[in-house]
Motif scaffolding. Structure first.
Motif, PDB file in Angstrom:
ATOM      1  N   LEU A   1     -33.280  17.292 -64.862  1.00 13.85           N
ATOM      2  CA  LEU A   1     -33.985  16.041 -64.588  1.00 13.85           C
ATOM      3  C   LEU A   1     -33.373  14.888 -65.382  1.00 13.85           C
ATOM      4  CD1 LEU A   1     -36.474  15.556 -62.812  1.00 13.85           C
ATOM      5  CD2 LEU A   1     -37.867  15.590 -64.884  1.00 13.85           C
ATOM      6  N   TYR A   2     -33.144  15.132 -66.662  1.00 10.80           N
ATOM      7  CA  TYR A   2     -32.597  14.063 -67.507  1.00 10.80           C
ATOM      8  C   TYR A   2     -31.197  13.658 -67.045  1.00 10.80           C
ATOM      9  CZ  TYR A   2     -31.233  11.300 -71.541  1.00 10.80           C
ATOM     10  OH  TYR A   2     -30.801  10.268 -72.332  1.00 10.80           O
ATOM     11  N   TRP A   3     -30.332  14.658 -66.830  1.00 15.89           N
ATOM     12  CA  TRP A   3     -28.929  14.326 -66.555  1.00 15.89           C
ATOM     13  C   TRP A   3     -28.679  13.940 -65.114  1.00 15.89           C
ATOM     14  CZ3 TRP A   3     -25.944  12.968 -70.375  1.00 15.89           C
ATOM     15  CH2 TRP A   3     -26.327  13.380 -71.659  1.00 15.89           C
ATOM     16  N   MET A   4     -29.507  14.403 -64.186  1.00 14.02           N
ATOM     17  CA  MET A   4     -29.276  14.058 -62.786  1.00 14.02           C
ATOM     18  C   MET A   4     -30.069  12.825 -62.365  1.00 14.02           C
ATOM     19  SD  MET A   4     -27.071  16.299 -61.891  1.00 14.02           S
ATOM     20  CE  MET A   4     -26.977  16.260 -60.106  1.00 14.02           C
ATOM     21  N   VAL A   5     -31.177  12.531 -63.051  1.00  9.94           N
ATOM     22  CA  VAL A   5     -32.042  11.447 -62.591  1.00  9.94           C
ATOM     23  C   VAL A   5     -32.099  10.273 -63.578  1.00  9.94           C
ATOM     24  CG1 VAL A   5     -34.373  10.844 -61.813  1.00  9.94           C
ATOM     25  CG2 VAL A   5     -33.449  13.116 -61.309  1.00  9.94           C
ATOM     26  N   ILE A   6     -32.333  10.553 -64.847  1.00  8.32           N
ATOM     27  CA  ILE A   6     -32.544   9.481 -65.834  1.00  8.32           C
ATOM     28  C   ILE A   6     -31.211   8.891 -66.305  1.00  8.32           C
ATOM     29  CG2 ILE A   6     -33.575   8.910 -68.071  1.00  8.32           C
ATOM     30  CD1 ILE A   6     -35.666   9.825 -66.061  1.00  8.32           C
ATOM     31  N   ASN A   7     -30.273   9.771 -66.623  1.00  8.67           N
ATOM     32  CA  ASN A   7     -28.986   9.308 -67.142  1.00  8.67           C
ATOM     33  C   ASN A   7     -28.167   8.630 -66.033  1.00  8.67           C
ATOM     34  OD1 ASN A   7     -26.976   9.462 -69.448  1.00  8.67           O
ATOM     35  ND2 ASN A   7     -25.808  10.442 -67.826  1.00  8.67           N
ATOM     36  N   GLN A   8     -27.533   7.509 -66.384  1.00 14.31           N
ATOM     37  CA  GLN A   8     -26.646   6.835 -65.435  1.00 14.31           C
ATOM     38  C   GLN A   8     -25.280   7.481 -65.536  1.00 14.31           C
ATOM     39  OE1 GLN A   8     -26.802   3.831 -63.573  1.00 14.31           O
ATOM     40  NE2 GLN A   8     -28.959   3.398 -63.917  1.00 14.31           N
ATOM     41  N   ARG A   9     -24.803   7.971 -64.428  1.00 17.86           N
ATOM     42  CA  ARG A   9     -23.489   8.588 -64.487  1.00 17.86           C
ATOM     43  C   ARG A   9     -22.409   7.534 -64.292  1.00 17.86           C
ATOM     44  NH1 ARG A   9     -21.744  11.121 -58.786  1.00 17.86           N
ATOM     45  NH2 ARG A   9     -23.127   9.923 -57.442  1.00 17.86           N
ATOM     46  N   PRO A  10     -21.219   7.845 -64.783  1.00 16.74           N
ATOM     47  CA  PRO A  10     -20.113   6.934 -64.521  1.00 16.74           C
ATOM     48  C   PRO A  10     -19.748   6.986 -63.043  1.00 16.74           C
ATOM     49  CG  PRO A  10     -19.342   8.940 -65.581  1.00 16.74           C
ATOM     50  CD  PRO A  10     -20.828   9.004 -65.567  1.00 16.74           C
ATOM     51  N   LEU A  11     -18.997   6.006 -62.591  1.00 20.65           N
ATOM     52  CA  LEU A  11     -18.506   6.027 -61.219  1.00 20.65           C
ATOM     53  C   LEU A  11     -17.781   7.329 -60.962  1.00 20.65           C
ATOM     54  CD1 LEU A  11     -16.971   2.490 -60.753  1.00 20.65           C
ATOM     55  CD2 LEU A  11     -19.005   3.412 -59.663  1.00 20.65           C
ATOM     56  N   ALA A  12     -17.920   7.825 -59.743  1.00 23.56           N
ATOM     57  CA  ALA A  12     -17.332   9.124 -59.436  1.00 23.56           C
ATOM     58  C   ALA A  12     -15.804   9.083 -59.505  1.00 23.56           C
ATOM     59  CB  ALA A  12     -17.770   9.577 -58.051  1.00 23.56           C
ATOM     60  N   ASN A  13     -15.234   8.020 -59.024  1.00 23.62           N
ATOM     61  CA  ASN A  13     -13.781   7.952 -58.900  1.00 23.62           C
ATOM     62  C   ASN A  13     -13.129   7.538 -60.227  1.00 23.62           C
ATOM     63  OD1 ASN A  13     -11.207   6.863 -58.471  1.00 23.62           O
ATOM     64  ND2 ASN A  13     -11.642   6.669 -56.287  1.00 23.62           N
ATOM     65  N   PRO A  14     -12.296   8.401 -60.807  1.00 19.33           N
ATOM     66  CA  PRO A  14     -11.722   8.099 -62.119  1.00 19.33           C
ATOM     67  C   PRO A  14     -10.858   6.835 -62.120  1.00 19.33           C
ATOM     68  CG  PRO A  14     -11.153  10.340 -61.419  1.00 19.33           C
ATOM     69  CD  PRO A  14     -11.824   9.681 -60.274  1.00 19.33           C
ATOM     70  N   ALA A  15     -10.159   6.575 -61.020  1.00 19.37           N
ATOM     71  CA  ALA A  15      -9.319   5.382 -60.965  1.00 19.37           C
ATOM     72  C   ALA A  15     -10.196   4.134 -60.999  1.00 19.37           C
ATOM     73  CB  ALA A  15      -8.467   5.406 -59.700  1.00 19.37           C
ATOM     74  N   GLN A  16     -11.274   4.153 -60.223  1.00 12.42           N
ATOM     75  CA  GLN A  16     -12.224   3.027 -60.225  1.00 12.42           C
ATOM     76  C   GLN A  16     -12.799   2.846 -61.613  1.00 12.42           C
ATOM     77  OE1 GLN A  16     -15.435   3.973 -57.627  1.00 12.42           O
ATOM     78  NE2 GLN A  16     -14.329   3.472 -55.755  1.00 12.42           N
ATOM     79  N   MET A  17     -13.074   3.990 -62.254  1.00  8.86           N
ATOM     80  CA  MET A  17     -13.700   3.919 -63.557  1.00  8.86           C
ATOM     81  C   MET A  17     -12.783   3.300 -64.588  1.00  8.86           C
ATOM     82  SD  MET A  17     -15.632   6.735 -65.606  1.00  8.86           S
ATOM     83  CE  MET A  17     -14.297   6.609 -66.746  1.00  8.86           C
ATOM     84  N   ALA A  18     -11.535   3.749 -64.580  1.00 12.79           N
ATOM     85  CA  ALA A  18     -10.566   3.210 -65.537  1.00 12.79           C
ATOM     86  C   ALA A  18     -10.414   1.702 -65.299  1.00 12.79           C
ATOM     87  CB  ALA A  18      -9.228   3.925 -65.381  1.00 12.79           C
ATOM     88  N   ALA A  19     -10.392   1.306 -64.026  1.00 13.81           N
ATOM     89  CA  ALA A  19     -10.265  -0.116 -63.697  1.00 13.81           C
ATOM     90  C   ALA A  19     -11.492  -0.882 -64.172  1.00 13.81           C
ATOM     91  CB  ALA A  19     -10.073  -0.284 -62.192  1.00 13.81           C
TER      92      ALA A  19
END
Lengths: 159, 142
Positions: A137-155
Motif C-alpha cells: 500500500l505504501y510503495w504502490m499507492v502513497i509513495n510517488q514513483r519516479p518516471l518509468a522511463n530512465p531516459a526521461q528521468m535523467a532528462a
C-alpha cells in the motif's frame, strides 16, 4: 506471472513458502496486477538490466517496486542492491529489503547502499500478511514513483 | 517499537507543520517530533551545532523541498553524502508533484517521496501512512 509487458512488482525470493505467502498477500489486496518473481540474485540483475534470459525486456519499463530478499543463491541481496543503486539508469528504482535477517549490520548496510526501506519478515503468518499489505500500500499507492522511463528521468533531473 | 519514535520535521509552512504534528500526536505511540523551519537549521540540528547541541538523533526525517536559506534538495544531498547520516531514512513531503523534483530527489538518495495533498482529509491520511509504514512495519537503524 507475466513476463511480458510491464511488471508492477519484482519479487526476489528463493524461499518457496515466503514467495507464495508474499504473492498471496499482494494479490489479495489487489495492489499489483503483474508480479514477477525471480529466485536468485543473478536473475534479479538480468531482469532489471534486461540481459541474459531477459534480454528482450524493455529497459523503459522497469518495475514500480523491487522486493528484495538478502540471503539469495549466486549473488546476495546486498550485491544486487549495490549494482542497482550504483547505476544511474536504475538508481531511482524503489528497492525494499524483505528479509528474515535481524542483524543490525544487514540493516545498516542496506540503508548505506541506498535501500529505500527495510522490512523484517515476521514468523507469524498473519503479521507477515499484514506487513506485505502495508508495504504494498505504501510503495504502490502513497509513495510517488519516479518516471518509468530512465531516459526521461535523467532528462527531468537535469532540467 | 517501545520507545517513542523520533522525527525531525523540516517545514517552513506553519500550517502544514502544525497539522503534521497534530496527526502524529494522536497516534497510538506518539512520535517525539522536533520541527525546524529551514534547511540550515535542519543541518545544524543533525550535526548538533549551536542551539541544537543537545539535539537527539532522529529515526526519520520528513523533509519539505522549498525551504528558506537552504532548500530541501541541498539538505537531502548533504545528508546522503555524509557517512554519519546517510543511513537515516528521509521522506520527502512536499506540495511539488513535478517529475523533475521526484527524479532529482531519488537521484540524491531520498528514501521515499510523498506529495502533500491539498485536501485536509487526504493530508491527514498521508501523514498517518508515513507514520504507519516507517514506525509500524519498517526497520530503521538504531
Amino acid at each position: 506471472m507475466n513476463t511480458e509487458g510491464e511488471v508492477d512488482i519484482l519479487l526476489v525470493e528463493d524461499n518457496p513458502d515466503d514467495l507464495e505467502l508474499t504473492l498471496h498477500a499482494l494479490r489479495r489486496e489487489h495492489l499489483a496486477n503483474n508480479i514477477f518473481a525471480v529466485r536468485d540474485g543473478e536473475e534479479a540483475l538480468e531482469f532489471l538490466f534486461c540481459t541474459g534470459r531477459f534480454k528482450d525486456r524493455n529497459f523503459d519499463h522497469p518495475p514500480r517496486l523491487v522486493l528484495l530478499d538478502l540471503k539469495l543463491p549466486k549473488l546476495t541481496g546486498l550485491e544486487v542492491l549495490k549494482r542497482v543503486k550504483d547505476d544511474p539508469r536504475t538508481k531511482a528504482l524503489p528497492v525494499v529489503i524483505l528479509t528474515a535477517s535481524k542483524e543490525e549490520r544487514d540493516l545498516v548496510a542496506s540503508y548505506n547502499l541506498g535501500a529505500n526501506s527495510y522490512i523484517q519478515k515476521p514468523v507469524d503468518f498473519d503479521r507477515f500478511r499484514e506487513i506485505v499489505k502495508s508495504a504494498g500500500l505504501y510503495w504502490m499507492v502513497i509513495n510517488q514513483r519516479p518516471l518509468a522511463n530512465p531516459a526521461q528521468m535523467a532528462a527531468a533531473a537535469k532540467q | 517499537m517501545n520507545s517513542a519514535p523520533k522525527i525531525l520535521l523540516v517545514d517552513d509552512n506553519p500550517a502544514d507543520a502544525n497539522l503534521t504534528c497534530e496527526v502524529l500526536a494522536t497516534s497510538e505511540n506518539p512520535a517525539q517530533v522536533s520541527t525546524v523551519q529551514d534547511g540550515e537549521q535542519a543541518l545544524m540540528f543533525l550535526h548538533r551545532m549551536g542551539q541544537f547541541a543537545e539535539a537527539i538523533r532522529p529515526d526519520l526525517i520528513i523533509l519539505d523541498l522549498n525551504l528558506p536559506r537552504k532548500d530541501g534538495r541541498a539538505v537531502l544531498a548533504e545528508v546522503k553524502a555524509d557517512p554519519e547520516l546517510n543511513e537515516l531514512p528521509v521522506v520527502i513531503f512536499t506540495t511539488s508533484h513535478s517529475a523533475r523534483d521526484i527524479a532529482r530527489c531519488y537521484e540524491l538518495g531520498a528514501n521515499s517521496y510523498v506529495s502533500k495533498p491539498g485536501n485536509l482529509g487526504q493530508f491527514f491520511s498521508a501523514v498517518r501512512s508515513i507514520e504507519n509504514f516507517w514506525f509500524g512495519f519498517a526497520s530503521i537503524p538504531n
